[in-house]
Design a protein around this motif. Structure first.
Motif, PDB file in Angstrom:
ATOM      1  N   LYS A  92       0.805  -1.220   0.000  1.00  0.00           N
ATOM      2  CA  LYS A  92       0.000   0.000   0.000  1.00  0.00           C
ATOM      3  C   LYS A  92       0.842   1.276   0.000  1.00  0.00           C
ATOM      4  N   LEU A  93       2.074   1.171   0.487  1.00  0.00           N
ATOM      5  CA  LEU A  93       2.933   2.354   0.598  1.00  0.00           C
ATOM      6  C   LEU A  93       4.396   1.959   0.443  1.00  0.00           C
ATOM      7  N   SER A  94       5.075   2.618  -0.476  1.00  0.00           N
ATOM      8  CA  SER A  94       6.509   2.403  -0.661  1.00  0.00           C
ATOM      9  C   SER A  94       7.284   3.485   0.086  1.00  0.00           C
ATOM     10  N   ILE A  95       8.384   3.076   0.720  1.00  0.00           N
ATOM     11  CA  ILE A  95       9.207   4.016   1.498  1.00  0.00           C
ATOM     12  C   ILE A  95      10.663   3.822   1.095  1.00  0.00           C
ATOM     13  N   ILE A  96      11.341   4.929   0.838  1.00  0.00           N
ATOM     14  CA  ILE A  96      12.755   4.855   0.473  1.00  0.00           C
ATOM     15  C   ILE A  96      13.549   5.845   1.316  1.00  0.00           C
ATOM     16  N   GLY A  97      14.745   5.450   1.751  1.00  0.00           N
ATOM     17  CA  GLY A  97      15.584   6.287   2.610  1.00  0.00           C
ATOM     18  C   GLY A  97      16.813   6.808   1.903  1.00  0.00           C
ATOM     19  N   PHE A  98      17.795   7.220   2.719  1.00  0.00           N
ATOM     20  CA  PHE A  98      19.026   7.788   2.176  1.00  0.00           C
ATOM     21  C   PHE A  98      20.151   7.563   3.175  1.00  0.00           C
ATOM     22  N   ASP A  99      21.223   6.944   2.738  1.00  0.00           N
ATOM     23  CA  ASP A  99      22.496   6.719   3.472  1.00  0.00           C
ATOM     24  C   ASP A  99      22.880   5.256   3.577  1.00  0.00           C
ATOM     25  N   ASP A 100      21.912   4.345   3.573  1.00  0.00           N
ATOM     26  CA  ASP A 100      22.173   2.913   3.729  1.00  0.00           C
ATOM     27  C   ASP A 100      22.884   2.602   5.042  1.00  0.00           C
ATOM     28  N   LEU A 101      22.266   3.028   6.148  1.00  0.00           N
ATOM     29  CA  LEU A 101      22.764   2.629   7.459  1.00  0.00           C
ATOM     30  C   LEU A 101      22.613   1.118   7.619  1.00  0.00           C
ATOM     31  N   GLU A 102      23.450   0.522   8.431  1.00  0.00           N
ATOM     32  CA  GLU A 102      23.461  -0.939   8.553  1.00  0.00           C
ATOM     33  C   GLU A 102      22.102  -1.506   8.964  1.00  0.00           C
ATOM     34  N   LEU A 103      21.406  -0.813   9.844  1.00  0.00           N
ATOM     35  CA  LEU A 103      20.137  -1.359  10.349  1.00  0.00           C
ATOM     36  C   LEU A 103      19.090  -1.488   9.254  1.00  0.00           C
ATOM     37  N   THR A 104      19.215  -0.723   8.152  1.00  0.00           N
ATOM     38  CA  THR A 104      18.168  -0.717   7.130  1.00  0.00           C
ATOM     39  C   THR A 104      18.008  -2.068   6.452  1.00  0.00           C
ATOM     40  N   ARG A 105      19.072  -2.827   6.364  1.00  0.00           N
ATOM     41  CA  ARG A 105      18.973  -4.132   5.691  1.00  0.00           C
ATOM     42  C   ARG A 105      18.428  -5.211   6.608  1.00  0.00           C
ATOM     43  N   HIS A 106      18.325  -4.906   7.912  1.00  0.00           N
ATOM     44  CA  HIS A 106      17.850  -5.893   8.879  1.00  0.00           C
ATOM     45  C   HIS A 106      16.401  -5.667   9.286  1.00  0.00           C
ATOM     46  N   LEU A 107      15.789  -4.617   8.769  1.00  0.00           N
ATOM     47  CA  LEU A 107      14.385  -4.350   9.079  1.00  0.00           C
ATOM     48  C   LEU A 107      13.486  -5.328   8.336  1.00  0.00           C
ATOM     49  N   SER A 108      12.239  -5.363   8.735  1.00  0.00           N
ATOM     50  CA  SER A 108      11.264  -6.197   8.026  1.00  0.00           C
ATOM     51  C   SER A 108      10.012  -5.361   7.770  1.00  0.00           C
ATOM     52  N   PRO A 109       9.795  -4.919   6.520  1.00  0.00           N
ATOM     53  CA  PRO A 109      10.620  -5.195   5.339  1.00  0.00           C
ATOM     54  C   PRO A 109      11.922  -4.385   5.363  1.00  0.00           C
ATOM     55  N   SER A 110      12.936  -4.917   4.686  1.00  0.00           N
ATOM     56  CA  SER A 110      14.205  -4.199   4.582  1.00  0.00           C
ATOM     57  C   SER A 110      13.990  -2.929   3.771  1.00  0.00           C
ATOM     58  N   LEU A 111      14.836  -1.935   4.021  1.00  0.00           N
ATOM     59  CA  LEU A 111      14.585  -0.596   3.494  1.00  0.00           C
ATOM     60  C   LEU A 111      15.361  -0.320   2.212  1.00  0.00           C
ATOM     61  N   SER A 112      14.640   0.085   1.183  1.00  0.00           N
ATOM     62  CA  SER A 112      15.296   0.606  -0.020  1.00  0.00           C
ATOM     63  C   SER A 112      15.911   1.963   0.333  1.00  0.00           C
ATOM     64  N   THR A 113      17.060   2.263  -0.252  1.00  0.00           N
ATOM     65  CA  THR A 113      17.770   3.465   0.175  1.00  0.00           C
ATOM     66  C   THR A 113      18.803   3.880  -0.865  1.00  0.00           C
ATOM     67  N   ILE A 114      19.383   5.037  -0.643  1.00  0.00           N
ATOM     68  CA  ILE A 114      20.500   5.517  -1.471  1.00  0.00           C
ATOM     69  C   ILE A 114      21.788   5.243  -0.706  1.00  0.00           C
ATOM     70  N   ARG A 115      22.678   4.494  -1.307  1.00  0.00           N
ATOM     71  CA  ARG A 115      23.942   4.158  -0.646  1.00  0.00           C
ATOM     72  C   ARG A 115      25.028   5.148  -1.051  1.00  0.00           C
ATOM     73  N   VAL A 116      25.686   5.703  -0.065  1.00  0.00           N
ATOM     74  CA  VAL A 116      26.815   6.609  -0.281  1.00  0.00           C
ATOM     75  C   VAL A 116      28.071   5.946   0.258  1.00  0.00           C
ATOM     76  N   ASP A 117      29.143   6.025  -0.501  1.00  0.00           N
ATOM     77  CA  ASP A 117      30.420   5.480  -0.020  1.00  0.00           C
ATOM     78  C   ASP A 117      30.987   6.429   1.033  1.00  0.00           C
ATOM     79  N   SER A 118      30.361   6.398   2.216  1.00  0.00           N
ATOM     80  CA  SER A 118      30.726   7.334   3.285  1.00  0.00           C
ATOM     81  C   SER A 118      32.154   7.118   3.780  1.00  0.00           C
ATOM     82  N   ILE A 119      32.543   5.862   3.945  1.00  0.00           N
ATOM     83  CA  ILE A 119      33.899   5.574   4.423  1.00  0.00           C
ATOM     84  C   ILE A 119      34.934   6.076   3.414  1.00  0.00           C
TER      85      ILE A 119
END
Length: 348
Positions: free
Chosen positions: A274-301
């Motif tokens: 019913k609703l799509s959500i997208i983030g920004f930064d690709d923090l580690e926790l985003t891949r462990h959520l349910s549902p996992s979070l679509s996001t923009i990954r930045v090569d921060s390191i």
């Protein structure tokens, strides 16, 4: 031999036990190549045994260098800055520098004062996050010919050096994907744009791309909040009250997206059906959520590492350094976004 109390140990005592002059001890510490390896090892052995710690102030006066580099960040409250600072410090340590850190709470006046405090500490260079500094502060650094670099942006004031990425184009990766899979009703949860060029650019990037597709994102459908989960939950609730037809929410930072996701789940709104959500930064926790979070990954390191190397190169007088270092940005598609009618173009 009786070990002296560390607080009472002087360079004269080190020299006496090593049977050399104080000048030789000083050279071994400050210019190791100027003494033989055998002599250097003997001096270091005695230094370790006595627990001698060189006077940093005297050393700085003699070398006309402090060995320290200042770093200014908006906050110490978020993982993205903690990780970046850890990498920055690692690179400085390997080059023989120490890091002094200050935070601004997104306030240019505080930033100006913190930079001046670092200047009083004799820092040899300064790294600043973003480009929202007061121009008089940047002019001060240029007047003093102090090496500095902006991080997290490619649009520095007064043609300064920078290591970062285009925030507009970065967030447009996510918007373009959502458009390609069929979304037409958008909302945005953004960071507060006042004195935050990155948040402002991300809002502008979303609005400009939607406009090019003949979709108007009204101001009331852009909710600016602090980077806190509770505030993001409130923002999603408000967005859905304003426009219940919203099918996609673009968030200017992952913490905001996490808050939006939690609020949607609390209200029994199916994500991504019913609703799509997208983030920004690709923090580690985003891949462990349910549902996992679509996001923009930045090569921060990589960004912080390159910024450290560039600033050190400035301090050491290297010529022909690049004005802008562009770091990699990519779209990460996970389970919080969905195809609502069109074939997915981008690959996961």
């Amino acid at each position: 031999m009786k070990t002296l109390a560390k607080t009472s140990v002087t360079i004269d005592q080190v020299a006496k036990l090593a049977k050399v002059s104080t000048a030789t001890v000083s050279r071994a510490l400050n210019n190791p190549t100027a003494v033989s390896d055998e002599l250097k090892k003997n001096i270091y052995r005695i230094i370790d045994k006595l627990g001698y710690i060189p006077n940093a102030g005297a050393r700085s006066l003699m070398l006309k260098r402090s060995g320290s580099i200042g770093v200014i960040v908006p906050t110490l409250d978020h993982a993205i800055f903690a990780q970046g600072l850890a990498e920055f410090q690692r690179q400085l340590s390997e080059a023989g520098y120490q890091m002094l850190v200050a935070s601004t709470n997104y306030d240019p006046d505080i930033e100006s004062q913190q930079v001046r405090n670092l200047l009083l500490q004799g820092v040899e260079g300064i790294a600043m996050f973003g480009s929202s500094q007061k121009l008089e502060l940047i002019r001060l650094l240029k007047t003093r010919r102090l090496p500095y670099i902006h991080i997290g942006t490619l649009s520095p004031p007064l043609n300064g050096y920078t290591a970062g990425f285009d925030n507009k184009k970065a967030i447009q990766l996510g918007v373009e994907y959502l458009l390609q899979v069929g979304h037409k009703n958008f909302g945005m949860i953004a960071g507060q744009t006042a004195n935050n060029d990155r948040a402002r650019d991300r809002v502008d990037g979303v609005c400009e791309l939607l406009k090019s597709h003949r979709i108007t994102l009204e101001k009331k459908s852009i909710i600016e909040v602090p980077y806190q989960i509770e505030d993001a939950r409130f923002a999603l609730k408000k967005l859905l009250q304003i426009n219940p037809k919203i099918s996609a929410v673009v968030c200017g930072q992952d913490i905001l997206a996490v808050g939006a996701l939690l609020e949607a789940q609390d209200k029994k709104i199916e994500v991504p059906k019913k609703l799509s959500i997208i983030g920004f930064d690709d923090l580690e926790l985003t891949r462990h959520l349910s549902p996992s979070l679509s996001t923009i990954r930045v090569d921060s390191i990589g960004m912080w590492s390159k910024a450290a190397h560039h600033l050190i190169s400035q301090i050491e007088g290297l010529a022909r350094l690049p004005r802008k270092i562009n770091v990699e940005v990519s779209l990460v598609i996970r389970d919080s976004t969905t195809n609502i009618g069109k074939k997915m173009v981008l690959e996961k």
